[in-house]
Structure formats: C-alpha cells, structure tokens
Write a protein that holds these residues in place. Structure first.
Motif: not given
Length: 266
Positions: A81-85, A148-156, A180-183, A211-215
């Motif tokens: 499934i390609p990524p999309s909005l 500015t409130d987003v944490t590394p744990e949030d991103i992963e 490799g993301s294309g953008i 890019p930090l968690n492809d799930k």
C-alpha cells in the motif's frame, strides 16, 4: 519482474469449500521450453490455507509474482500500500503537528462561513490551525501538537501530519529528508522524484513511511510562500495520492510511490 524478458501467466487452483484461483507470473521463460506443470500442496490450520507451489523447471526463473493484478479477494499487505494522506489519517495513533512559526506571515483565503462568502486575511499559523481542527474533529484519537512539543518518543511511535514548511515547522525538516523518500524539503522550495519546485506558487502534499518506524506514516502539507497554501481545505480531495504538487492551488503533478515489498513477489 524483469520487464525486458517475456512473461507468462498461469493460474493455480485448489479447493477449500470452493475453488480459488491464484494468478501468477513467471519471468524469463526461455523460448522453446514448454510451460511448466505446477502443483500445490496445501494444508488448512484454523481456517487459514497454507499453500506450497511446486514447479519442476530446467531453466532459471528470475522472479515469481502471485496475484499481480489483485484478482483475489484478500487483505492487502501494508508493504503493498503506497503511503498517502488517507493511509496516514487511518493510523491507530496520529499527531497533527502545527508550526511554531508563521504568525507574522499573512495570506487571503475565502471565508465560507459568511454569507455570501468573502475573502479574509489570516496568518499562516492560523490557517494550519484551522486545518488541524478539521482533522481532529473527524478523526477519533488524533492529537494536535506544536513542533516544539513533539518528543523523539512521539516520532518513533506514531503517524504524523506535518503542517508547514521547514522554516515554520522543525519536525517537517527532521522527517522529510530521508534518503529514498522521494521528497526533499527546504525553507523556500522542495523537490519530488528529483524534480525541484522553487516557484512561489508551489505547494506540496506528500506522504512517506515514517523513517524512524516504518509501521507508521508521515504526511506533509506546505507551500513555498504563504499564498501557495490558500486552498489548504481542499487537500482531502487528494487523499489517495502519495504526492501532489500544486501551482497556485491547482495540481500540476501527482502520483503514487512505487511499492516493491509485497510478500507475494519472489
């Protein structure tokens, strides 16, 4: 599949309560060789069919692909499934990331809350805040955070919708420019598939794997100038595209990322 080689299609059929045909493709079938005879060994465990396809060949097959045209009613693997909005919006955990910048940059948009509709001036940050409100009001569990409130744990551990160019939103820069993301995103321009879009009227809606968690997935919406995003409320019409490039609010390039990770391709 090696597209330079002639490919042959076959169907394998086995019975459960009813017949199920599995289309397949073998590539690099040498001229003059007979079509291979294929059999299926199957077993059923808890209602799940496990099938082993057996073919005896006297030549090398470059690849095998099962159900290449999605003819079988089945659950599509995430790798296909390609990524999309829309994929991003349906994540189990979703953050909408507002930019901390953009309060002093203004643009005019159509205000449909007044009758008759009329133009109104708004800041870039206010525009993205309205867009974020529209998302969280329709997506259960979605949470709005400032970059500015987003944490590394949030991103992963989450999917994201990043609103605003890197000059406004620091999370956009940290997540977008993955090889490799294309953008690629810059403060005043962006590129898609190696094509650069530097125009003031250019805007981008694009989705990639986190890019930090492809799930999880990340969707970006941004413009090279404040006026480039004056049609922000219309991005949901392009929910199944992996990327859409806009010029003065109109799509000029769009498409899906090519996916090659299907477990049915060998």
């Amino acid at each position: 599949i090696n597209t330079s080689a002639e490919s042959y299609c076959y169907g394998i059929q086995f019975d459960m309560d009813e017949s199920v045909a599995i289309p397949q493709v073998l590539s690099e079938h040498p001229e003059g060789h007979p079509m291979p005879f294929m059999t299926v060994e199957k077993k059923i465990s808890d209602g799940v069919i496990e099938a082993k396809i057996i073919a005896i060949l006297d030549y090398e097959v470059v690849s095998v692909e099962l159900d290449p045209e999605y003819q079988i009613f089945r659950k599509v693997h995430r790798e296909e499934i390609p990524p999309s909005l829309n994929v991003t919006l349906n994540a189990e955990k979703l953050f909408v990331v507002l930019p901390s910048g953009g309060e002093n940059d203004k643009l005019e948009i159509m205000d449909y809350s007044s009758m008759p509709p009329k133009m109104k001036e708004i800041s870039v940050r206010e525009l993205y805040a309205e867009l974020a409100d529209a998302i969280v009001s329709s997506i259960e569990g979605a949470v709005v955070k400032t970059d500015t409130d987003v944490t590394p744990e949030d991103i992963e551990s989450s999917s994201f919708i990043c609103l605003g160019a890197p000059r406004y939103n620091s999370v956009a820069m940290s997540l977008a420019n993955d090889p490799g993301s294309g953008i690629e995103l810059f403060d005043d321009r962006f590129s898609v598939n190696g094509v650069e879009y530097p125009g003031e009227g250019n805007a981008l809606l694009a989705s990639i794997r986190n890019p930090l968690n492809d799930k999880y997935d990340v969707a970006f919406y941004l413009g090279n100038s404040p006026s480039a995003v004056f049609k922000a409320s219309l991005i949901f019409f392009y929910g199944w595209d992996s990327y859409v490039v806009y010029e003065s609010g109109n799509p000029v390039a769009r498409g899906e990322w090519e996916m090659g990770g299907s477990p049915l391709f060998i």
